[in-house]
Design a protein around this motif. Structure first.
Motif, PDB file in Angstrom:
ATOM      1  N   GLU A  17       0.839  -1.192   0.000  1.00 50.37           N
ATOM      2  CA  GLU A  17       0.000   0.000   0.000  1.00 50.37           C
ATOM      3  C   GLU A  17       0.879   1.249   0.000  1.00 50.37           C
ATOM      4  O   GLU A  17       1.864   1.329   0.733  1.00 50.37           O
ATOM      5  N   SER A  18       0.491   2.219  -0.847  1.00 48.76           N
ATOM      6  CA  SER A  18       1.215   3.488  -0.890  1.00 48.76           C
ATOM      7  C   SER A  18       0.479   4.515  -0.044  1.00 48.76           C
ATOM      8  O   SER A  18      -0.680   4.848  -0.320  1.00 48.76           O
ATOM      9  N   THR A  19       1.132   5.020   0.992  1.00 45.46           N
ATOM     10  CA  THR A  19       0.551   6.018   1.885  1.00 45.46           C
ATOM     11  C   THR A  19       1.496   7.211   1.976  1.00 45.46           C
ATOM     12  O   THR A  19       2.614   7.089   2.486  1.00 45.46           O
ATOM     13  N   ASN A  20       1.034   8.358   1.430  1.00 45.59           N
ATOM     14  CA  ASN A  20       1.854   9.574   1.445  1.00 45.59           C
ATOM     15  C   ASN A  20       3.243   9.335   0.861  1.00 45.59           C
ATOM     16  O   ASN A  20       4.250   9.839   1.367  1.00 45.59           O
ATOM     17  N   GLY A  21       3.284   8.556  -0.189  1.00 44.82           N
ATOM     18  CA  GLY A  21       4.559   8.318  -0.860  1.00 44.82           C
ATOM     19  C   GLY A  21       5.395   7.218  -0.248  1.00 44.82           C
ATOM     20  O   GLY A  21       6.486   6.928  -0.755  1.00 44.82           O
ATOM     21  N   ASN A  22       4.914   6.589   0.815  1.00 48.53           N
ATOM     22  CA  ASN A  22       5.659   5.512   1.455  1.00 48.53           C
ATOM     23  C   ASN A  22       4.941   4.180   1.248  1.00 48.53           C
ATOM     24  O   ASN A  22       3.719   4.101   1.346  1.00 48.53           O
ATOM     25  N   TRP A  23       5.705   3.154   0.978  1.00 48.53           N
ATOM     26  CA  TRP A  23       5.143   1.823   0.749  1.00 48.53           C
ATOM     27  C   TRP A  23       5.050   1.057   2.061  1.00 48.53           C
ATOM     28  O   TRP A  23       6.035   0.916   2.790  1.00 48.53           O
ATOM     29  N   LYS A  24       3.844   0.573   2.380  1.00 47.36           N
ATOM     30  CA  LYS A  24       3.611  -0.142   3.639  1.00 47.36           C
ATOM     31  C   LYS A  24       2.757  -1.387   3.387  1.00 47.36           C
ATOM     32  O   LYS A  24       2.265  -1.599   2.287  1.00 47.36           O
TER      33      LYS A  24
END
Length: 241
Positions: A17-24
């Protein structure tokens, strides 16, 4: 890091998942295995169908093309695209354009050498009609793979290790200058069922079997009982005399 029973680390597919440009939230897809590889992912335009390559048991050759459906929460059990697409060789590098047309590379279908790029129309995303080799200049005697293009095949990119490039695999760009589906010459010979002799001046009626080409066309054989036609290679036809 895990290995198969024979000590090989197999390829696997993951989602994140991409959240605010970060992959989690990194997750393995449910059909991964330590005993076979899963790779080369390609999503349909609506992200509901995932096409990929695998050497999982039950296939037709070395590596086959599969598709899995997403129901909003889970990926379904993969479906093999069947013997019309998969051969006794290796099918790899799938890509699906915005109209759901499938492109892939194979060394098991008749081609020009090495991996060739093929095109097939999909039925409801999971069944494919007989694939067609894209021919030159897209394909060569070397490996050609990884094609990306639009539904009209106006332009696109692919990879190849042909001699015009560098030492190994290179990226190539193409633009189409001719018709998307140029007609192909076909010679129809009409003979008498009893005498087996050619029928001169026989009227031949031809009708396409697809919804896009239902017009009935007529022609006449020459003195040798032959008639030359230029037909759409993407369509099936019925002939009557």
């Amino acid at each position: 890091y895990k290995t198969s029973k024979d000590g090989i680390n197999k390829l696997k597919l993951y989602s994140a998942e991409s959240t605010n440009g970060n992959w989690k939230d990194l997750k393995e897809l449910p059909f991964n295995s330590d005993e076979y590889s899963v790779g080369h992912p390609a999503l349909s335009k609506d992200d509901k169908l995932l096409y990929f390559v695998s050497d999982m048991p039950g296939g037709f050759g070395g590596t086959d093309l599969y598709v899995s459906k997403y129901d909003g929460a889970n990926w379904s059990t993969p479906i093999n695209l069947g013997p019309s697409v998969n051969s006794s060789g290796n099918e790899m590098f799938p890509f699906v354009d915005e109209q759901g047309n499938l492109y892939f590379s194979s060394d098991g279908h008749a081609g020009l050498g090495g991996l060739d790029i093929f095109y097939a129309k999909l039925i409801e995303g999971v069944m494919a009609k007989k694939p067609r080799n894209l021919g030159t200049p897209i394909n060569s005697a070397k490996d050609d793979f990884g094609l990306i293009t639009d539904a009209e095949r106006t332009s696109g990119f692919f990879s190849s290790n042909r001699r015009q490039g560098g030492h190994d695999d290179d990226l190539f760009r193409f633009e189409r200058t001719g018709p998307l589906n140029p007609c192909q010459d076909v010679i129809v010979n009409v003979i008498d069922a009893e005498t087996k002799m050619p029928l001169a001046n026989a009227v031949v009626a031809m009708a396409g079997k697809s919804e896009s080409d239902t017009e009935v066309k007529t022609g006449q054989t020459d003195k040798n009982g032959s008639i030359r036609l230029c037909l759409d290679p993407e369509n099936d036809f019925v002939f009557k005399t």
